[in-house]
Write a protein that holds these residues in place. Structure first.
Motif, mmCIF file in Angstrom:
data_model
loop_
_atom_site.group_PDB
_atom_site.id
_atom_site.type_symbol
_atom_site.label_atom_id
_atom_site.label_comp_id
_atom_site.label_asym_id
_atom_site.label_seq_id
_atom_site.Cartn_x
_atom_site.Cartn_y
_atom_site.Cartn_z
ATOM 1 N N SER A 340 0.825 -1.216 0.000
ATOM 2 C CA SER A 340 0.000 0.000 0.000
ATOM 3 C C SER A 340 0.855 1.260 0.000
ATOM 4 O O SER A 340 0.410 2.318 -0.437
ATOM 5 C CB SER A 340 -0.940 -0.001 1.214
ATOM 6 O OG SER A 340 -0.214 0.227 2.411
ATOM 7 N N LYS A 341 2.091 1.148 0.487
ATOM 8 C CA LYS A 341 2.992 2.298 0.476
ATOM 9 C C LYS A 341 3.589 2.535 -0.915
ATOM 10 O O LYS A 341 4.034 3.634 -1.221
ATOM 11 C CB LYS A 341 4.116 2.099 1.496
ATOM 12 C CG LYS A 341 3.645 2.182 2.946
ATOM 13 C CD LYS A 341 4.802 1.931 3.909
ATOM 14 C CE LYS A 341 4.350 2.062 5.366
ATOM 15 N NZ LYS A 341 5.450 1.774 6.307
ATOM 16 N N ALA A 344 -1.365 3.215 -4.622
ATOM 17 C CA ALA A 344 -2.758 3.210 -4.149
ATOM 18 C C ALA A 344 -3.405 1.890 -4.543
ATOM 19 O O ALA A 344 -3.093 1.315 -5.592
ATOM 20 C CB ALA A 344 -3.517 4.373 -4.758
ATOM 21 N N GLN A 378 -2.063 1.404 10.545
ATOM 22 C CA GLN A 378 -1.475 2.244 9.494
ATOM 23 C C GLN A 378 -2.277 2.171 8.201
ATOM 24 O O GLN A 378 -2.466 3.184 7.512
ATOM 25 C CB GLN A 378 -0.033 1.817 9.226
ATOM 26 C CG GLN A 378 0.945 2.187 10.327
ATOM 27 C CD GLN A 378 2.379 1.944 9.878
ATOM 28 O OE1 GLN A 378 2.854 2.524 8.905
ATOM 29 N NE2 GLN A 378 3.072 1.063 10.600
ATOM 30 N N LEU A 379 -2.748 0.986 7.890
ATOM 31 C CA LEU A 379 -3.552 0.825 6.683
ATOM 32 C C LEU A 379 -4.842 1.633 6.770
ATOM 33 O O LEU A 379 -5.228 2.318 5.814
ATOM 34 C CB LEU A 379 -3.873 -0.660 6.453
ATOM 35 C CG LEU A 379 -2.700 -1.531 5.976
ATOM 36 C CD1 LEU A 379 -3.009 -3.012 6.153
ATOM 37 C CD2 LEU A 379 -2.381 -1.226 4.511
ATOM 38 N N ARG A 381 -5.484 4.253 8.703
ATOM 39 C CA ARG A 381 -5.192 5.696 8.676
ATOM 40 C C ARG A 381 -5.025 6.210 7.240
ATOM 41 O O ARG A 381 -5.290 7.383 6.954
ATOM 42 C CB ARG A 381 -3.905 5.983 9.459
ATOM 43 C CG ARG A 381 -4.057 5.954 10.961
ATOM 44 C CD ARG A 381 -2.826 6.571 11.633
ATOM 45 N NE ARG A 381 -2.897 6.458 13.073
ATOM 46 C CZ ARG A 381 -2.339 5.483 13.798
ATOM 47 N NH1 ARG A 381 -1.648 4.526 13.168
ATOM 48 N NH2 ARG A 381 -2.465 5.446 15.105
ATOM 49 N N SER A 382 -4.582 5.321 6.356
ATOM 50 C CA SER A 382 -4.323 5.722 4.973
ATOM 51 C C SER A 382 -5.504 5.472 4.041
ATOM 52 O O SER A 382 -5.373 5.677 2.821
ATOM 53 C CB SER A 382 -3.104 4.955 4.438
ATOM 54 O OG SER A 382 -1.955 5.234 5.207
ATOM 55 N N SER A 384 -8.487 5.854 1.691
ATOM 56 C CA SER A 384 -8.991 6.949 0.857
ATOM 57 C C SER A 384 -10.466 7.181 1.190
ATOM 58 O O SER A 384 -11.101 6.348 1.860
ATOM 59 C CB SER A 384 -8.854 6.574 -0.615
ATOM 60 O OG SER A 384 -9.724 5.497 -0.925
ATOM 61 N N THR A 427 -11.768 13.095 5.850
ATOM 62 C CA THR A 427 -11.650 12.082 4.806
ATOM 63 C C THR A 427 -12.985 11.399 4.533
ATOM 64 O O THR A 427 -13.186 10.823 3.464
ATOM 65 C CB THR A 427 -10.602 11.019 5.199
ATOM 66 O OG1 THR A 427 -9.360 11.663 5.467
ATOM 67 C CG2 THR A 427 -10.385 9.991 4.107
#
Length: 442
Positions: A340-341, A344, A378-379, A381-382, A384, A427
């Motif tokens: 994922s880093k 997208a 972490q996933l 938080r990211s 979309s 978001t």
């Protein structure tokens, strides 16, 4: 475009003696020939004034005998001789660059014998061709040096001339010899292709081997580095390649990937696509893994990125629903986070991705894999806006596994509420705002 040359102090040449220019006139008179057959006083003075600027860009180690003779010729107005000296200095430097590159490696590149005698026997035009092939000069440099070669052949003292040149034409000629041949005393060293491939395919690199080969590839020119990296990609994708060789290939490429040129990236993608077009599934699958492990997923098209994410999510979910899931999940969660880093998540894989991450994050009636939680956090938080909408919809649609777990277990509801808290409220898309606010009150 060529790289701008560093600004350094120009050498200070002595002023032309008051006797030099009158001596030229006296000489022509003594021979009873017109003064106009030699360069005019004005041309000589302007050429002499322009010399320091051009000499400034020649490293002191290369300001040798030929450059000294060139200066003397200019002072006497013998621009045809001065051009010949400048050209010979340029040719000698190009030969030195070829030697530094490595005559055995040139032989590998040409697939023919190439020793010192072959280098010395090369005509100037063939030497320029070779310098371009080895990337010792770029296409711009090749174009201008080839023009200089024509000018030298037709207007210098090397052959009977077709005419004369003035100070500006001489200065332009000298500028091109300096800029594209004499300005840089350094030269890339070639890499022994056979030795490199044998090393990659051999035993696992030692730390010293790794450093040596990375340095050698860093020191060579872009064209050869591009060739070798594409070869390494092919070795990695070969089904018969051993695992140590694949690890060697990855280690070298990973160290150099920050410097991958657009041309190299294009070559790698083209080779990858070629495997797919030929139906070579084994190599195509290995190539996908190559891009994935180097963090170059963005170079692949969306369908291939989908396949990589789908496989990673599927593996995580298989582990999550299997035995000892609390122990086995962390490494698969970390792998999904790494992906994922890089890129997208493709829209086609987002629903499966969100459902798996959120379900693993809230756990089941027996608990959660705590070692994997930092990756899940972490996933989330990211996420979309679209992924947040999928998460909210999954929690409010009774038939989903997530909704069923939320309905059955208080611990899952608590962890889900904590997961929602990881998301920045800005978001959350407007269409999901009401359901999101309601879920926060669980």
């Amino acid at each position: 475009m060529s790289t701008p040359l560093p600004t350094v102090a120009a050498p200070v040449l002595p002023a032309l003696p008051a006797t030099v220019l009158p001596a030229i006139s006296a000489l022509t008179s003594a021979l009873n020939i017109p003064r106009s057959v030699l360069a005019s006083d004005d041309d000589i003075e302007h050429a002499w004034m322009g010399l320091p600027r051009e000499l400034r860009d020649i490293p002191s180690a290369l300001r040798g005998e030929l450059i000294a003779r060139m200066c003397v010729a200019v002072s006497a107005g013998l621009f045809d001789s001065a051009m010949n000296y400048a050209w010979n200095a340029a040719i000698i430097q190009l030969r030195a660059k070829v030697r530094t590159f490595g005559l055995p490696i040139v032989a590998q590149t040409l697939q023919a014998d190439f020793e010192e005698k072959h280098l010395m026997e090369l005509q100037d035009s063939r030497l320029l061709d070779l310098a371009l092939k080895l990337n010792l000069v770029n296409e711009e440099g090749y174009f201008f040096l080839d023009q200089c070669r024509d000018v030298r052949n037709d207007f210098s003292a090397a052959h009977p001339t077709l005419g004369t040149v003035n100070d500006r034409e001489f200065t332009t000629f000298l500028n091109r010899c300096v800029r594209y041949a004499l300005a840089d005393a350094s030269s890339p060293r070639g890499v022994d292709i056979g030795a490199f491939i044998a090393a990659i395919k051999g035993a696992r690199f030692t730390a010293n081997q790794n450093v040596v080969w990375i340095q050698r590839l860093s020191d060579t020119h872009d064209a050869q580095r591009q060739l070798l990296i594409v070869m390494v990609h092919g070795i990695y994708c070969d089904p018969n390649t051993s695992e140590p060789a694949r690890l060697n290939a990855l280690e070298v490429c990973n160290a150099l990937k920050a410097g991958f040129t657009a041309a190299l990236r294009s070559d790698l993608v083209n080779k990858h696509s070629e495997y797919g077009a030929k139906g070579d599934d084994a190599r195509h699958s290995a190539s996908l893994q190559f891009f994935e492990r180097l963090g170059l997923l963005t170079l692949l098209n969306e369908s291939e990125q989908h396949a990589i994410f789908y496989r990673a999510v599927e593996r995580l979910w298989t582990v999550h629903t299997g035995a000892n899931n609390f122990y086995n999940e962390p490494s698969f969660a970390e792998r999904l986070l790494e992906l994922s880093k890089q890129s997208a998540v493709p829209e086609t894989a987002q629903e499966q991705f969100v459902h798996a991450v959120v379900a693993c994050m809230i756990g089941n009636g027996y608990g959660v894999s705590w070692a994997a939680v930092p990756s899940y956090e972490q996933l989330i938080r990211s996420f979309s806006p679209r992924e947040v909408a999928i998460m909210v919809a999954a929690a409010t649609t009774p038939t989903t596994l997530i909704a069923k777990r939320l309905s059955a277990f208080q611990s899952c509801r608590t962890r889900f509420k904590g997961a929602l808290g990881l998301i920045d409220p800005s978001t959350v898309p407007n269409v999901s705002k009401a359901a999101y606010d309601q879920l926060l009150r669980l």
